[in-house]
Design a protein around this motif. Structure first.
Motif, mmCIF file in Angstrom:
data_model
loop_
_atom_site.group_PDB
_atom_site.id
_atom_site.type_symbol
_atom_site.label_atom_id
_atom_site.label_comp_id
_atom_site.label_asym_id
_atom_site.label_seq_id
_atom_site.Cartn_x
_atom_site.Cartn_y
_atom_site.Cartn_z
ATOM 1 N N GLY A 237 0.760 -1.238 0.000
ATOM 2 C CA GLY A 237 0.000 0.000 0.000
ATOM 3 C C GLY A 237 0.789 1.285 0.000
ATOM 4 O O GLY A 237 0.189 2.368 -0.040
ATOM 5 N N ASN A 238 2.109 1.230 0.051
ATOM 6 C CA ASN A 238 2.910 2.451 0.001
ATOM 7 C C ASN A 238 4.323 2.108 -0.437
ATOM 8 O O ASN A 238 4.687 0.924 -0.499
ATOM 9 N N HIS A 239 5.131 3.135 -0.721
ATOM 10 C CA HIS A 239 6.472 2.906 -1.258
ATOM 11 C C HIS A 239 7.542 2.918 -0.164
ATOM 12 O O HIS A 239 8.727 2.796 -0.456
ATOM 13 N N HIS A 240 7.135 3.048 1.090
ATOM 14 C CA HIS A 240 8.112 3.229 2.156
ATOM 15 C C HIS A 240 8.073 2.072 3.145
ATOM 16 O O HIS A 240 8.780 1.070 2.959
ATOM 17 N N VAL A 241 7.238 2.143 4.183
ATOM 18 C CA VAL A 241 7.311 1.152 5.249
ATOM 19 C C VAL A 241 6.852 -0.228 4.787
ATOM 20 O O VAL A 241 7.332 -1.252 5.291
ATOM 21 N N ALA A 242 5.949 -0.286 3.803
ATOM 22 C CA ALA A 242 5.500 -1.592 3.304
ATOM 23 C C ALA A 242 6.646 -2.373 2.676
ATOM 24 O O ALA A 242 6.640 -3.610 2.687
ATOM 25 N N PHE A 243 7.637 -1.667 2.111
ATOM 26 C CA PHE A 243 8.806 -2.314 1.528
ATOM 27 C C PHE A 243 9.908 -2.516 2.573
ATOM 28 O O PHE A 243 10.529 -3.573 2.625
ATOM 29 N N GLU A 244 10.139 -1.486 3.391
ATOM 30 C CA GLU A 244 11.208 -1.558 4.386
ATOM 31 C C GLU A 244 10.918 -2.618 5.447
ATOM 32 O O GLU A 244 11.812 -3.359 5.858
ATOM 33 N N LYS A 245 9.657 -2.675 5.887
ATOM 34 C CA LYS A 245 9.269 -3.599 6.947
ATOM 35 C C LYS A 245 7.928 -4.261 6.601
ATOM 36 O O LYS A 245 6.907 -4.024 7.246
ATOM 37 N N PRO A 246 7.906 -5.113 5.593
ATOM 38 C CA PRO A 246 6.627 -5.697 5.160
ATOM 39 C C PRO A 246 5.965 -6.555 6.226
ATOM 40 O O PRO A 246 4.747 -6.767 6.197
ATOM 41 N N GLU A 247 6.751 -7.038 7.186
ATOM 42 C CA GLU A 247 6.203 -7.903 8.232
ATOM 43 C C GLU A 247 5.477 -7.113 9.326
ATOM 44 O O GLU A 247 4.756 -7.698 10.138
ATOM 45 N N TRP A 248 5.635 -5.805 9.339
ATOM 46 C CA TRP A 248 4.953 -4.997 10.339
ATOM 47 C C TRP A 248 3.459 -4.897 10.051
ATOM 48 O O TRP A 248 3.039 -4.819 8.893
ATOM 49 N N PRO A 249 2.641 -4.841 11.089
ATOM 50 C CA PRO A 249 1.209 -4.596 10.866
ATOM 51 C C PRO A 249 0.986 -3.156 10.430
ATOM 52 O O PRO A 249 1.703 -2.238 10.847
ATOM 53 N N SER A 250 0.006 -2.951 9.573
ATOM 54 C CA SER A 250 -0.380 -1.612 9.122
ATOM 55 C C SER A 250 -1.817 -1.339 9.532
ATOM 56 O O SER A 250 -2.693 -2.190 9.346
#
Length: 305
Positions: A237-250
């Motif tokens: 859903g975004n170009h930043h945290v979704a790639f850097e930390k895909p395992e994190w909950p959003s």
């Protein structure tokens, strides 16, 4: 009588709005005889908490700094994919329409810039039924906008939003999503068909279950021979945290655990196979590739021309 929004955007108003600049810019990709255009529906303005709330703040801070992001407000673009092949003119999602966010609802102007009128669209395929992907179905008068189109959506996504109990179980913050989705989907009930994971829904286009953001979210692989593009919707859903930390909950995902699992698996596949992607909320015009890094992944944007 004042002109309707449809008339304004289909005529000279579209040219005037083009003066707003890159909101309406579109990228063009080709796969064999298929042409894919990425056209803009504008952008959203979201509280940072909508995504960041469940994330570890101490580890999040350097990512925000790296991408020059505010923790308080995010303004993601809304990139709609247009596919033209033979006699078919296909939209993947239809944007927000006039009733969701002040900087969105620009799809008609962008289609006009690409030489497409609403009545030219033959097929509409939904990734999911959140407002910024679905509410553009109707015009200002609550009439269907794409008068000659047929519609397709994943069966589990349809079942979820058409369930009258969803409004009571989705949570207060998203209750309006449920009401709006059910009302709009009911208006196209007679012209919609369903598909499941793995089905080829039209020649060269296969559905891929990417669950978690919504219960029935789908991405789509468009393929001609060895060339492929993955239309992601909001599963990344975004170009930043979704790639850097895909395992994190959003916080943007309805099932945060399932969505994180989807991201991890999909990013690994996309990076390994070097598949070009189109993301609804990815930076620029949404086109690019996934590269694996030492600690996660990165979005490599391209101009798409």
């Amino acid at each position: 009588m004042a002109p309707s929004r449809r008339t304004f955007l289909a005529g000279g108003g579209a040219a005037a709005l083009m003066g707003l600049g890159p909101k309406f810019a579109h990228a063009s990709l080709t796969l064999g005889e298929m042409r894919l255009d990425v056209v803009s529906d504008g952008s959203l303005s979201l509280p940072g908490s909508f995504i960041f709330d469940p994330m570890p703040k101490d580890e999040l801070a350097p990512i925000l700094t790296k991408f020059d992001l505010s923790p308080d407000v995010l303004e993601p673009p809304c990139n709609v994919t247009l596919l033209r092949h033979a006699d078919r003119v296909v939209l993947f999602d239809v944007g927000s329409g006039p009733d969701f966010a002040p900087n969105s609802g620009m799809l008609l102007a962008s289609l006009d810039a690409a030489g497409v009128a609403p009545e030219d669209v033959t097929d509409i395929i939904f990734t999911h039924a959140h407002p910024d992907h679905l509410w553009g179905l109707l015009d200002d008068f609550d009439d269907p906008l794409f008068t000659n189109a047929s519609y397709m959506i994943g069966k589990s996504e349809w079942d979820y939003w058409m369930d009258p109990n969803t409004v009571d179980t989705i949570g207060e913050a998203r209750a309006s999503f449920a009401v709006g989705a059910r009302r709009r989907l009911k208006m196209i009930e007679d012209t919609i068909s369903f598909f499941k994971d793995g089905e080829e829904i039209m020649p060269g286009v296969a559905a891929r279950a990417t669950l978690g953001h919504t219960p029935g979210h789908m991405a789509f692989e468009v393929r001609q021979g060895t060339d492929a593009v993955m239309i992601l919707g909001d599963c990344i859903g975004n170009h930043h945290v979704a790639f850097e930390k895909p395992e994190w909950p959003s916080g943007s995902d309805q099932d945060q655990d399932a969505a994180a699992q989807t991201r991890v698996q999909l990013l690994d596949q996309l990076a390994t196979e070097k598949t070009r992607i189109i993301g609804f909320h990815l930076a620029g015009n949404g086109t690019g590739y996934v590269e694996k890094t030492a600690s996660g992944y990165t979005f490599v944007a391209e101009d798409g021309q």
